[in-house]
Motif scaffolding. Structure first.
Motif, PDB file in Angstrom:
ATOM      1  N   HIS A 166       0.861  -1.187   0.000  1.00 45.63           N
ATOM      2  CA  HIS A 166       0.000   0.000   0.000  1.00 45.63           C
ATOM      3  C   HIS A 166       0.894   1.233   0.000  1.00 45.63           C
ATOM      4  N   GLU A 167       0.708   2.073  -1.004  1.00 46.16           N
ATOM      5  CA  GLU A 167       1.512   3.288  -1.132  1.00 46.16           C
ATOM      6  C   GLU A 167       0.632   4.485  -0.781  1.00 46.16           C
ATOM      7  N   PRO A 168       0.849   5.127   0.359  1.00 43.24           N
ATOM      8  CA  PRO A 168      -0.075   6.163   0.837  1.00 43.24           C
ATOM      9  C   PRO A 168      -0.100   7.400  -0.056  1.00 43.24           C
ATOM     10  N   ILE A 169      -1.312   7.907  -0.278  1.00 39.66           N
ATOM     11  CA  ILE A 169      -1.507   9.198  -0.932  1.00 39.66           C
ATOM     12  C   ILE A 169      -1.584  10.292   0.133  1.00 39.66           C
ATOM     13  N   ASP A 170      -2.289   9.965   1.201  1.00 36.74           N
ATOM     14  CA  ASP A 170      -2.399  10.826   2.373  1.00 36.74           C
ATOM     15  C   ASP A 170      -2.708   9.898   3.541  1.00 36.74           C
ATOM     16  N   PRO A 171      -2.978  10.381   4.736  1.00 38.78           N
ATOM     17  CA  PRO A 171      -3.230   9.464   5.855  1.00 38.78           C
ATOM     18  C   PRO A 171      -4.461   8.576   5.688  1.00 38.78           C
ATOM     19  N   VAL A 172      -5.300   8.834   4.683  1.00 38.73           N
ATOM     20  CA  VAL A 172      -6.543   8.081   4.500  1.00 38.73           C
ATOM     21  C   VAL A 172      -6.490   7.179   3.276  1.00 38.73           C
ATOM     22  N   ARG A 173      -5.930   7.658   2.174  1.00 38.88           N
ATOM     23  CA  ARG A 173      -5.999   6.962   0.889  1.00 38.88           C
ATOM     24  C   ARG A 173      -4.643   6.341   0.539  1.00 38.88           C
ATOM     25  N   TYR A 174      -4.706   5.352  -0.347  1.00 41.49           N
ATOM     26  CA  TYR A 174      -3.467   4.726  -0.801  1.00 41.49           C
ATOM     27  C   TYR A 174      -3.662   4.109  -2.180  1.00 41.49           C
ATOM     28  N   ILE A 175      -2.539   3.824  -2.865  1.00 45.83           N
ATOM     29  CA  ILE A 175      -2.529   3.084  -4.119  1.00 45.83           C
ATOM     30  C   ILE A 175      -2.199   1.631  -3.785  1.00 45.83           C
ATOM     31  N   ALA A 176      -2.919   0.698  -4.394  1.00 45.93           N
ATOM     32  CA  ALA A 176      -2.670  -0.719  -4.118  1.00 45.93           C
ATOM     33  C   ALA A 176      -2.979  -1.528  -5.368  1.00 45.93           C
ATOM     34  N   ASN A 177      -2.910  -2.853  -5.248  1.00 46.15           N
ATOM     35  CA  ASN A 177      -3.292  -3.748  -6.333  1.00 46.15           C
ATOM     36  C   ASN A 177      -4.166  -4.855  -5.765  1.00 46.15           C
ATOM     37  N   ARG A 178      -4.529  -5.811  -6.608  1.00 47.06           N
ATOM     38  CA  ARG A 178      -5.532  -6.792  -6.217  1.00 47.06           C
ATOM     39  C   ARG A 178      -4.971  -8.070  -5.595  1.00 47.06           C
ATOM     40  N   SER A 179      -3.691  -8.119  -5.324  1.00 48.70           N
ATOM     41  CA  SER A 179      -3.121  -9.345  -4.766  1.00 48.70           C
ATOM     42  C   SER A 179      -3.754  -9.671  -3.410  1.00 48.70           C
ATOM     43  N   SER A 180      -4.169 -10.943  -3.254  1.00 43.76           N
ATOM     44  CA  SER A 180      -4.760 -11.388  -1.988  1.00 43.76           C
ATOM     45  C   SER A 180      -3.721 -11.943  -1.024  1.00 43.76           C
ATOM     46  N   GLY A 181      -2.542 -12.323  -1.530  1.00 48.60           N
ATOM     47  CA  GLY A 181      -1.510 -12.922  -0.694  1.00 48.60           C
ATOM     48  C   GLY A 181      -1.645 -14.421  -0.520  1.00 48.60           C
ATOM     49  N   ARG A 182      -2.734 -15.027  -1.031  1.00 51.32           N
ATOM     50  CA  ARG A 182      -2.981 -16.447  -0.750  1.00 51.32           C
ATOM     51  C   ARG A 182      -1.897 -17.364  -1.320  1.00 51.32           C
ATOM     52  N   GLN A 183      -1.446 -17.071  -2.556  1.00 53.63           N
ATOM     53  CA  GLN A 183      -0.429 -17.955  -3.126  1.00 53.63           C
ATOM     54  C   GLN A 183       0.876 -17.875  -2.346  1.00 53.63           C
ATOM     55  N   GLY A 184       1.289 -16.675  -1.967  1.00 56.98           N
ATOM     56  CA  GLY A 184       2.521 -16.537  -1.195  1.00 56.98           C
ATOM     57  C   GLY A 184       2.439 -17.196   0.162  1.00 56.98           C
ATOM     58  N   PHE A 185       1.300 -17.055   0.837  1.00 56.70           N
ATOM     59  CA  PHE A 185       1.128 -17.702   2.139  1.00 56.70           C
ATOM     60  C   PHE A 185       1.131 -19.217   1.992  1.00 56.70           C
ATOM     61  N   ALA A 186       0.527 -19.729   0.923  1.00 52.70           N
ATOM     62  CA  ALA A 186       0.523 -21.176   0.690  1.00 52.70           C
ATOM     63  C   ALA A 186       1.941 -21.686   0.444  1.00 52.70           C
ATOM     64  N   ILE A 187       2.743 -20.907  -0.282  1.00 50.12           N
ATOM     65  CA  ILE A 187       4.134 -21.312  -0.532  1.00 50.12           C
ATOM     66  C   ILE A 187       4.925 -21.312   0.766  1.00 50.12           C
ATOM     67  N   ALA A 188       4.736 -20.303   1.599  1.00 53.27           N
ATOM     68  CA  ALA A 188       5.426 -20.272   2.897  1.00 53.27           C
ATOM     69  C   ALA A 188       5.067 -21.497   3.725  1.00 53.27           C
ATOM     70  N   ALA A 189       3.779 -21.863   3.728  1.00 52.64           N
ATOM     71  CA  ALA A 189       3.339 -23.039   4.490  1.00 52.64           C
ATOM     72  C   ALA A 189       3.955 -24.316   3.939  1.00 52.64           C
ATOM     73  N   ALA A 190       4.000 -24.451   2.616  1.00 56.57           N
ATOM     74  CA  ALA A 190       4.555 -25.663   2.006  1.00 56.57           C
ATOM     75  C   ALA A 190       6.049 -25.793   2.283  1.00 56.57           C
ATOM     76  N   LEU A 191       6.767 -24.680   2.261  1.00 55.77           N
ATOM     77  CA  LEU A 191       8.199 -24.722   2.570  1.00 55.77           C
ATOM     78  C   LEU A 191       8.435 -25.093   4.029  1.00 55.77           C
ATOM     79  N   ALA A 192       7.598 -24.558   4.920  1.00 53.15           N
ATOM     80  CA  ALA A 192       7.718 -24.917   6.339  1.00 53.15           C
ATOM     81  C   ALA A 192       7.413 -26.395   6.549  1.00 53.15           C
ATOM     82  N   ASP A 193       6.450 -26.946   5.796  1.00 50.47           N
ATOM     83  CA  ASP A 193       6.139 -28.367   5.906  1.00 50.47           C
ATOM     84  C   ASP A 193       7.331 -29.239   5.530  1.00 50.47           C
ATOM     85  N   LEU A 194       8.196 -28.725   4.654  1.00 57.16           N
ATOM     86  CA  LEU A 194       9.400 -29.472   4.262  1.00 57.16           C
ATOM     87  C   LEU A 194      10.566 -29.220   5.215  1.00 57.16           C
TER      88      LEU A 194
END
Length: 394
Positions: free
Chosen positions: A196-224
């Motif tokens: 999140h890149e802030p425009i002011d204390p209220v607004r920001y620029i962002a994208n649609r990434s949910s983080g689910r794939q990265g979190f799943a990869i972290a979990a799979a690596l920890a399982d190994l």
């Protein structure tokens, strides 16, 4: 040969339990079935008994079975408990520890791993309550498969279909054969989510990434067995078991956290880092007659900086979200950034926030295309490839 306890929930997809039993027995597993009251409206105990060649259990109030504490014996006598189909109601009762029938009682009493294959209307699957229940179950150690996407009996189209029996069997066999901890002693850095890149204390620029794939990869690596440092942008996802999480907000925050997390044996840069940031206003920008001009400043290229750093991890994996010529753009990005691998996907389709992903693994040897898979399965495959690569390098 393993012992599977199959709980058949109530839903039109219950008929697929018959094929699931057949496939499991063909692979040499024994199957015992628990048929819920709802499930009995779609498939009969006689059918399940004939296919499994075992008694089918339907009630907590069976005098003969419960005189010997049958629900405890059932819950402990299996190598794996499988719930298929797992309806929205059944997932909710599992997540909240209900024990008001045979199925939920033995699920609460079991000391064995549990795998659930959801099946429900797409709106029910996407409802925040169901997503909270699924997140709670996964945090509690239950393997919850991602449902398939497609046409449903109700006439709607979307995520919520029961995975095909072959896919459930594959998930069962993966659960029954825990992966060797081939990454023990390794430190792996993973980035995930948006910035999140802030425009002011209220607004920001962002994208649609949910983080689910990265979190799943972290979990799979920890399982190994890896020691995983997960640098996460602003997402509301539970921290995977065994993972050290560092929360950040902006691209500058993430760049600093990546540098601080080194050295590492590998880095998997899944985060969708904003390319630009704004010279943020110290106070809220008020709405006027004309919108204010946003002066954009280029953010640091975290992947390229890491790939060229003196303490560069031996394996650097980047991600590319593309909308056209996916493999060509990913191959060019791999060379431009200096990464060893690029995992690319086509985000012109329904990928952000969904449970499935179809990716291309682009390396110096070429491109390998994987079919659309649940994000957890993509993560497991990638984690194993990382483990194989580090082992070969050793």
């Amino acid at each position: 040969m393993k012992r599977i306890l199959l709980i058949v929930g109530g839903g039109i997809a219950a008929y697929k339990a018959c094929e699931l039993i057949r496939l499991l027995r063909k692979r040499g597993h024994t199957v015992r079935c628990v048929l819920t009251e709802g499930g009995s409206h779609f498939v009969t105990a006689m059918t399940l008994a004939a296919l499994s060649e075992n008694q089918v259990h339907t009630t907590l109030w069976d005098l003969k079975d419960e005189a010997e504490m049958g629900h405890i014996q059932l819950s402990r006598g299996a190598d794996l408990v499988v719930v298929a189909p797992a309806t929205a109601d059944l997932l909710a009762r599992m997540a909240n520890g209900h024990a008001d029938d045979l199925a939920t009682t033995l699920l609460l009493a079991t000391d064995k791993p549990v795998l659930a294959a959801p099946a429900m209307n797409m709106r029910m699957w996407l409802h925040p309550a169901t997503q909270r229940n699924v997140a709670r179950l996964r945090a509690d150690g239950v393997t919850v498969m991602a449902p398939d996407e497609g046409a449903m009996a109700c006439g709607e189209y979307g995520p919520g279909r029961l995975p095909e029996p072959e896919a459930i069997v594959a998930a069962i066999e993966a659960a029954l054969a825990p992966a060797a901890r081939t990454l023990s002693g390794r430190h792996i850095l993973v980035t995930a989510g948006p910035t999140h890149e802030p425009i002011d204390p209220v607004r920001y620029i962002a994208n649609r990434s949910s983080g689910r794939q990265g979190f799943a990869i972290a979990a799979a690596l920890a399982d190994l067995g890896a020691r995983v440092s997960l640098i996460a942008g602003p997402v509301a996802l539970p921290t995977p078991a065994g993972v050290t999480r560092i929360d950040v907000e902006s691209a500058l925050d993430m760049a600093a956290a990546v540098d601080a997390a080194l050295p590492a044996d590998a880095a998997v840069m899944v985060a969708a880092v904003a390319d630009w940031r704004v010279e943020a206003a110290p106070q809220k920008v008020k709405k006027g007659d004309a919108p204010p001009a946003l002066h954009l400043v280029e953010n640091p290229d975290i992947l390229a900086t890491l790939a060229r750093a003196p303490n560069r991890p031996p394996l650097v994996v980047g991600f590319a979200a593309e909308t056209e010529r996916v493999v060509d753009h990913a191959a060019a990005k791999r060379l431009r950034k200096g990464a060893d691998w690029i995992v690319a996907n086509d985000v012109s389709q329904d990928v952000f926030g969904s449970d499935g992903n179809a990716v291309h693994l682009v390396t110096a040897q070429g491109a390998e295309s994987w079919p659309r898979l649940p994000k957890d399965e993509v993560a497991r495959r990638l984690a194993q490839r990382i483990a194989d690569a580090l082992q070969a390098a050793r």
